[in-house]
Design an enzyme around this catalytic site. Structure first.
Site, short mmCIF file in Angstrom:
data_model
loop_
_atom_site.label_atom_id
_atom_site.label_comp_id
_atom_site.label_asym_id
_atom_site.label_seq_id
_atom_site.Cartn_x
_atom_site.Cartn_y
_atom_site.Cartn_z
N CYS A 1 31.18 79.38 17.29
CA CYS A 1 32.03 80.56 17.47
C CYS A 1 31.99 81.44 16.23
CB CYS A 1 33.47 80.15 17.77
SG CYS A 1 34.58 81.56 18.03
N MET B 1 33.19 79.08 27.73
CA MET B 1 33.65 80.46 27.52
C MET B 1 35.17 80.49 27.61
SD MET B 1 30.77 82.47 29.80
CE MET B 1 30.85 81.30 31.17
N VAL B 2 35.82 80.92 26.55
CA VAL B 2 37.27 80.95 26.50
C VAL B 2 37.83 81.81 27.63
CG1 VAL B 2 39.27 81.63 25.12
CG2 VAL B 2 37.31 80.54 24.02
N ALA C 1 25.71 82.45 29.22
CA ALA C 1 27.11 82.86 29.11
C ALA C 1 27.28 84.23 29.78
CB ALA C 1 27.55 82.90 27.65
N ASN D 1 20.17 78.85 23.94
CA ASN D 1 21.19 79.82 24.33
C ASN D 1 20.86 81.16 23.68
OD1 ASN D 1 24.73 80.28 23.64
ND2 ASN D 1 23.58 80.88 25.44
N GLY D 2 20.87 82.23 24.49
CA GLY D 2 20.59 83.57 23.97
C GLY D 2 19.43 84.24 24.68
N ASN D 3 19.59 85.51 25.04
CA ASN D 3 18.56 86.32 25.72
C ASN D 3 18.30 85.87 27.15
OD1 ASN D 3 18.33 87.42 23.17
ND2 ASN D 3 16.29 86.57 22.75
N HIS E 1 22.22 78.28 19.72
CA HIS E 1 22.29 79.72 19.99
C HIS E 1 21.44 80.40 18.93
CE1 HIS E 1 24.95 83.35 21.24
NE2 HIS E 1 23.79 83.77 20.77
#
EC number: 1.3.1.88
Length: 438
Positions: free
Chosen positions: A108, A24-25, A232, A208-210, A175
């Site tokens: 991204c 994560m930036v 994230a 990745n996700g949810n 993702h």
């Protein structure tokens, strides 16, 4: 020693990690990674680094990696964005001694990635990606991994994943959203896509996700068959997510600040983390949000944290038994909990056109028409005018468009007036320019 590959790499080098903190930036810096590891994270990624800048700038390497790791921060994967095979490998060679693997960001979806031609905007350039992964696989001493987004079509997503595996990718993070699913249009990640990829490849897969709580982690692993789950947003709002706990918001904030004292990072990172951790509390105590936006030292942040703790404890003492949390929250505001991103408003531009801009954080304010930086400045300088319509208007120079001198006899700015005065041997008292002979 031969380079570990596939499942052997995942089980030995990564310790069979199932609970993963995403890259994560400006958010997955060393202090946050250490906090997450204390609370159940088994693998962390660095923030995304720009390969080209990493190669040419020694200070960038030092600040973003060499001085941002420690022995307790392993296993660790360094993520790069790149669109040139040689540059990607050069950057990876400079980083490989500080990590357990190198990851290529192919996920991204932001506009900056489109302008820079990296991230999810490379997902149609399969020949280029094959060359990048193959070259890294051949020349690095650590494995190369990829983080991708899905295509709308499951079969194309599967072929994409298989292409990356064939090129030399040793671990794949999927993702379950397309590159168009972002901001208010994010929607729900497709675990069906992830499940199909997992069945089709012979390397470990992270989903990745949810992911908002530990139950989501367990359900995702069961439904998709993946080796691990990456978080994230869920991690940012509750770093104890992988422990299955929801502590008081000040508890994790104080612990994080203690780590930052040992492993310093920019104050902007600290402030951003606390805006996330305290999201729901700052909706109740608006003054603390303004104070957090204005503080300029770590001790100032700690003072705000202490004030927030006292406010929350007062709210807890006043809480009547049997009363439900406000605003349909799953828990009271002083408890770490997931943030549910609102969808697009009916009839909005994002909803009608299918396009979205990155949403400003609600805690940064809600003044429409201002950029994120302007919102921050507004919080620090509440009496300053940021609305362009309220700023004074200046008459423009007849030649260049810059503001003209109010007393210029030629209706020009100073620069244009000076040139005309020399050319015509003329005077302009307004700009104190006298060239006409007496």
């Amino acid at each position: 020693m031969p380079k570990l590959q596939g499942f052997e790499f995942w089980s030995r080098a990564l310790g069979g990690a199932r609970h993963v903190v995403a890259p994560m930036v400006d958010q997955s810096e060393l202090a946050w990674r250490l906090l997450s590891r204390r609370h159940g994270a088994q693998l962390c990624y660095t923030p995304m680094l720009h390969a080209q800048v990493f190669v040419r700038d020694a200070n960038y390497r030092k600040e973003n990696l060499y001085c941002d790791v420690c022995p307790e921060d392993r296993p660790l994967i360094v993520q790069f964005c790149a669109n040139d095979p040689e540059v990607f490998v050069q950057a990876a060679l400079l980083a490989q001694d500080y990590c357990d693997a190198i990851d290529l960001n192919l996920g991204c979806p932001q506009m900056i990635a489109k302008r820079g031609r990296y991230g999810a905007f490379l997902q149609e350039e399969w020949d280029l990606l094959q060359r990048m992964i193959l070259l890294a696989h051949e020349r690095l001493s650590v494995p190369v991994t990829c983080k991708i987004r899905v295509f709308p079509e499951i079969d194309k997503t599967v072929r994409y994943a298989q292409m990356l595996e064939k090129a030399g990718c040793q671990l794949l993070t999927v993702h379950g959203r397309t590159k168009e699913q972002k901001g208010p249009m994010a929607g729900t990640a497709s675990w069906e896509h992830i499940k199909a990829v997992r069945k089709a490849v012979g390397i470990p897969v992270f989903a990745n996700g949810n992911i908002r709580c530990l139950q989501d982690v367990e359900r995702c692993i069961q439904d998709t068959g993946v080796q691990g789950v990456m978080s994230a947003e869920g991690n940012l709002h509750n770093p104890a997510l992988f422990e299955g706990r929801s502590p008081a918001v000040w508890e994790l904030a104080d612990e994080y600040l203690d780590i930052v004292r040992q492993h310093p990072c920019p104050l902007s990172y600290v402030r951003a983390h606390l805006f996330k951790l305290w999201h729901h509390t700052l909706q109740v105590h608006q003054q603390l949000r303004e104070e957090l936006a204005k503080v300029k030292t770590l001790e100032g942040v700690a003072a705000v944290s202490q004030a927030l703790k006292l406010r929350c404890q007062e709210d807890m003492a006043r809480q009547q038994e049997g009363v439900r949390p406000a605003d349909n929250l799953p828990a009271f505001h002083w408890i770490c909990q997931p943030y549910i991103r609102p969808g697009p408003k009916e009839g909005s531009k994002e909803n009608s056109s299918g396009r979205s801009k990155r949403a400003l954080e609600e805690e940064e304010g809600s003044m429409e028409g201002l950029s994120k930086n302007k919102l921050k400045k507004q919080l620090r300088n509440p009496h300053k005018t940021f609305d362009p319509s309220l700023k004074p208007k200046y008459a423009k120079c007849d030649q260049c468009g810059n503001p003209k001198g109010n007393r210029c006899v030629f209706n020009l700015c100073r620069g244009c007036c000076k040139k005309r005065a020399f050319r015509e041997t003329a005077d302009c008292p307004g700009h104190d320019c006298f060239l006409r002979p007496n």
